[in-house]
Design an enzyme around this catalytic site. Structure first.
Site, mmCIF file in Angstrom:
data_model
loop_
_atom_site.group_PDB
_atom_site.id
_atom_site.type_symbol
_atom_site.label_atom_id
_atom_site.label_comp_id
_atom_site.label_asym_id
_atom_site.label_seq_id
_atom_site.Cartn_x
_atom_site.Cartn_y
_atom_site.Cartn_z
ATOM 1 N N HIS A 157 40.879 59.664 59.845
ATOM 2 C CA HIS A 157 40.059 59.101 60.919
ATOM 3 C C HIS A 157 39.868 60.049 62.095
ATOM 4 O O HIS A 157 38.812 60.065 62.718
ATOM 5 C CB HIS A 157 40.639 57.764 61.374
ATOM 6 C CG HIS A 157 40.255 56.665 60.453
ATOM 7 N ND1 HIS A 157 41.127 56.102 59.551
ATOM 8 C CD2 HIS A 157 39.068 56.079 60.241
ATOM 9 C CE1 HIS A 157 40.481 55.209 58.843
ATOM 10 N NE2 HIS A 157 39.238 55.159 59.233
ATOM 11 N N ARG A 209 32.767 51.160 64.306
ATOM 12 C CA ARG A 209 34.208 50.931 64.104
ATOM 13 C C ARG A 209 34.790 50.351 65.391
ATOM 14 O O ARG A 209 35.258 51.090 66.252
ATOM 15 C CB ARG A 209 34.906 52.244 63.738
ATOM 16 C CG ARG A 209 34.509 52.812 62.372
ATOM 17 C CD ARG A 209 35.291 54.086 62.096
ATOM 18 N NE ARG A 209 35.264 54.493 60.712
ATOM 19 C CZ ARG A 209 34.460 55.440 60.226
ATOM 20 N NH1 ARG A 209 33.596 56.043 61.003
ATOM 21 N NH2 ARG A 209 34.529 55.761 58.936
ATOM 22 N N ARG A 249 31.608 46.312 62.638
ATOM 23 C CA ARG A 249 32.666 46.069 61.675
ATOM 24 C C ARG A 249 33.857 45.474 62.415
ATOM 25 O O ARG A 249 34.281 46.027 63.440
ATOM 26 C CB ARG A 249 33.062 47.370 60.997
ATOM 27 C CG ARG A 249 33.969 47.047 59.836
ATOM 28 C CD ARG A 249 35.035 47.927 59.444
ATOM 29 N NE ARG A 249 35.557 48.962 60.229
ATOM 30 C CZ ARG A 249 35.876 50.151 59.706
ATOM 31 N NH1 ARG A 249 35.611 50.416 58.450
ATOM 32 N NH2 ARG A 249 36.445 51.073 60.446
ATOM 33 N N GLU A 277 35.553 48.427 49.544
ATOM 34 C CA GLU A 277 36.397 49.627 49.674
ATOM 35 C C GLU A 277 37.743 49.452 48.988
ATOM 36 O O GLU A 277 38.615 50.305 49.100
ATOM 37 C CB GLU A 277 36.552 50.040 51.146
ATOM 38 C CG GLU A 277 36.958 48.937 52.091
ATOM 39 C CD GLU A 277 37.019 49.399 53.548
ATOM 40 O OE1 GLU A 277 36.935 50.605 53.825
ATOM 41 O OE2 GLU A 277 37.167 48.526 54.413
ATOM 42 N N ASN A 288 35.386 56.187 51.627
ATOM 43 C CA ASN A 288 36.631 56.856 52.052
ATOM 44 C C ASN A 288 37.831 56.136 51.470
ATOM 45 O O ASN A 288 38.731 56.744 50.892
ATOM 46 C CB ASN A 288 36.762 56.872 53.570
ATOM 47 C CG ASN A 288 35.576 57.518 54.251
ATOM 48 O OD1 ASN A 288 34.857 58.284 53.624
ATOM 49 N ND2 ASN A 288 35.358 57.191 55.502
ATOM 50 N N ASP A 289 37.851 54.821 51.659
ATOM 51 C CA ASP A 289 38.965 54.039 51.130
ATOM 52 C C ASP A 289 38.799 53.761 49.645
ATOM 53 O O ASP A 289 39.768 53.788 48.894
ATOM 54 C CB ASP A 289 39.098 52.713 51.893
ATOM 55 C CG ASP A 289 39.820 52.928 53.216
ATOM 56 O OD1 ASP A 289 40.861 53.605 53.197
ATOM 57 O OD2 ASP A 289 39.344 52.433 54.249
ATOM 58 N N CYS A 317 28.713 53.657 53.752
ATOM 59 C CA CYS A 317 29.009 54.126 55.109
ATOM 60 C C CYS A 317 30.235 55.040 55.145
ATOM 61 O O CYS A 317 30.685 55.411 56.216
ATOM 62 C CB CYS A 317 29.191 52.948 56.065
ATOM 63 S SG CYS A 317 30.585 51.899 55.644
HETATM 64 C C1 PEP Z 1 35.495 53.814 54.448
HETATM 65 O O1 PEP Z 1 36.615 53.473 54.095
HETATM 66 O O2 PEP Z 1 34.720 54.484 53.743
HETATM 67 C C2 PEP Z 1 34.991 53.443 55.786
HETATM 68 C C3 PEP Z 1 33.752 53.686 56.134
HETATM 69 O O3 PEP Z 1 35.883 52.885 56.664
HETATM 70 P P1 PEP Z 1 36.991 53.728 57.452
HETATM 71 O O4 PEP Z 1 36.697 55.175 57.256
HETATM 72 O O5 PEP Z 1 36.894 53.321 58.877
HETATM 73 O O6 PEP Z 1 38.257 53.279 56.780
HETATM 74 MG MG MG Z 2 37.664 51.982 55.209
#
Ligand code: PEP
Ligand code: MG
Length: 587
Positions: A198, A305, A341, A442, A465-466, A513
């Site tokens: 992050h 976020r 979110r 995710e 990402n997750d 995203c």
């Molecule tokens: C993700 O997980 O892709 C996402 C956009 O959320 P974050 O990066 O805030 O976990």
């Molecule tokens: Mg995420």
């Protein structure tokens, strides 16, 4: 650029945020203070007390300096907080008790001062009064400074950085990253981390060149060393020599002309050569980024976020504070849509003074995070939902829930949203009755039951990402396994396809995203797989738009079909790269 006489050291890390930076290092080591314990001989005790008084004086001068700088940079209001810090230093109870403890125990003064300060922090943090609770944070901050002075270490935090410097640190937390003054940080280099941690996402949105996972960097660099950060290729050069600086001068020129080429499409439509319009939206962390959303012509915000509002204040903002922040964004961008979110704390995002229960878990990414925390704390969650609903009356807002694992959680979240609506109706407060709600996909279980979720929401937003970290069991923040984090893994390609198809079968929009959406390399693959919308850090929009305008959607679909047939992630990556290079006209 001034070369230095020391010998040059080159380190290879992971390119995390584009750009080239050159400057002096601010070495930020946030390791816990180790406080030694020893007895002070009776004849040395007056000197020990004098040492303590001197430390209080030095700390007072340090705080005044920071206060003056903040007043100059940010204004007198922001500098007021330091008055409270000065008051702690003058607190006779705290000082008197420390000296009494010292006289009784004969232990070194830092040991006694720390024990007394900890008692005060504990007592204040338990008081049921917000003002007094905040005093605990003041004491904590000041006590840390005094201890640093007593122990002869630098007490500067990242938020105190005011001179232009390259920040070198072991790792950086999202709240530390959010506290950085963007005009003071020339670049960021870390020992650990990965492209999707992050803090890196924050650096990217601030347009600060960054290289992470440059192993052992902090053991090789010293405060004040000159360092060159190449955020394109993930290289850090300590004490670069004249030839290197010359070479980088040329590289920088070439990169700048590439960036200029990309910016030329900024005002143009995101439309493929065969006439398919693509929706490109922005990811933001803070209200002050709406300027960037407009500057880069995003078609709204696909991911706000909201937890950064909590992280930047270090505590839980109340409904009015949240409403003001959300409204500023929704109203500031109206009529463009803004997807808020809901709170995603936990994982690697903790509040300094937040609920203790969500830190200190063995596996925080698999733990008490995001919607799990919110469903367990309905009052905190509903406060946010009411604030978001009220903001929706001022433009086009959408709501989406992070980390949904299955339909039951989505039902519970929606039930609390209904309760929040009912509470606002009872208060007579306006909100958008047609507010659309979406689910982040995710977690692999959510992807598998996407059909069940699609019936209960208006859109999906895939958080790659997750999703990738959970799908292939690769910690998204671990530099040792970063090379295994493969967006072109066949499982990833298949899951994306399945979620997109399922969403479309149920008539809902599917966006992405995660960081993959903002990587011009992967955007064609995602679009070819059928994604309706991509949402990314605003500064990445021109590159994605460039590749969209240079490709045919039919070619992207052929690329996706080929990726679905491939078994080797490396081969798919090579196909994706060849597609990109040809469109970007790169050799
Ligand atoms: C993700 O997980 O892709 C996402 C956009 O959320 P974050 O990066 O805030 O976990
Ligand atoms: Mg995420």
């Amino acid at each position: 650029m001034e070369p230095t006489a020391k010998s040059e050291i080159t380190l290879q890390g992971i390119a995390a945020s584009r750009g080239i930076a050159y400057g002096q290092v601010f070495l930020y080591l946030q390791s816990e203070l180790e406080i030694p314990q020893y007895s002070v001989d009776p004849d040395k005790r007056p000197a020990e007390i004098a040492r303590f008084e001197q430390a209080l004086l030095v700390t007072r001068q340090q705080i005044s300096q920071v206060q003056d700088q903040v007043a100059k940079d940010l204004g007198p209001e922001e500098a007021l907080i330091f008055d409270a810090h000065q008051m702690v230093l003058e607190d006779q109870a705290l000082i008197g008790e420390t000296i009494r403890d010292f006289e009784k125990s004969g232990l070194n003064i830092e040991m006694c001062f720390n024990a007394v300060a900890q008692r005060y922090i504990q007592a204040f943090s338990e008081i049921d009064d917000e003002y007094l609770r905040e005093r605990a944070a003041d004491i904590k901050d000041v006590a840390k400074r005094v201890l640093h002075v007593l122990l002869g270490q630098s007490a500067l935090g990242l938020g105190d950085l005011v001179e232009k410097r390259i920040i070198a640190t072991h790792d950086i937390s999202p709240s530390e990253a959010a506290s950085i003054d963007r005009s003071a940080a020339l670049g960021i280099v870390t020992d650990a981390g990965s492209r999707t941690s992050h803090a890196v996402i924050v650096a990217r949105s601030m347009k600060i060149p960054a290289v992470v996972a440059a192993a052992d960097l902090t053991t090789k660099v010293q405060n004040g060393d000159w360092v060159l950060v190449d955020g394109y290729d993930g290289v850090v050069i300590i004490n670069p020599n004249e030839q290197t600086l010359l070479r980088y001068g040329q590289i920088r020129k070439a990169k700048e002309s590439f960036e200029t080429r990309l910016m030329a499409v900024n005002e143009l439509a995101a439309e493929t050569l065969d006439g398919v319009k693509v929706a490109l939206r922005a990811n933001i962390e803070q209200a002050d980024e709406i300027g960037l959303v407009k500057q880069y012509r995003a078609q709204g915000v696909g991911l706000y976020r909201t937890e950064y509002l909590f992280l930047s204040t270090g505590a839980m903002p109340d409904e009015e504070q949240q409403y003001a922040a959300y409204r500023a964004i929704v109203e500031g961008l109206a009529p463009l849509p803004v997807t808020l979110r809901t709170l995603d704390l936990g994982g690697d995002k903790f509040l300094a003074d937040g609920p203790q229960s969500i830190s200190q878990e063995a596996n925080p990414f698999l733990g008490y995070r995001a919607i799990r925390f919110c469903l367990d704390n309905p009052e905190i969650f509903k406060t946010q939902l009411r604030a978001a609903l009220r903001a929706s009356a001022h433009g086009t807002a959408e709501l989406m829930y992070p980390m949904i694992s299955g339909p039951e959680e989505l039902d519970r979240a929606n039930a609390l949203l209904d309760e929040a609506r009912g509470e606002l109706r009872a208060r007579g407060q306006a909100f958008d009755e047609n507010l659309r709600t979406g689910t982040m996909i995710e977690i692999p279980s959510a992807a598998l039951v996407a059909d069940l979720l699609a019936r209960k929401c208006s859109f999906f937003s895939i958080g790659t990402n997750d999703l990738i970290q959970y799908l292939i069991a690769i910690d998204r923040g671990n530099s040792r396994t970063a090379h295994l984090y493969e967006p072109t893994h066949p499982a990833v390609v298949r899951v994306l396809r399945q979620v997109i198809t399922t969403g479309h079968e149920h008539g809902i929009k599917v966006s992405v995203c995660g960081e993959m959406a903002g990587d011009a390399l992967y955007a064609p693959l995602l679009l070819g797989l059928g994604v309706d919308e991509l949402s990314m850090t605003p500064t990445l929009l021109p590159a994605v738009k460039y590749v969209v305008r240079a490709m045919k959607m039919s070619d992207a679909q052929a690329l996706a079909a080929e990726a679905l047939r491939q078994t080797d992630p490396k081969k798919t990556a090579a196909l994706v790269e060849a597609f990109y290079r040809e469109r970007m006209k790169l050799e």
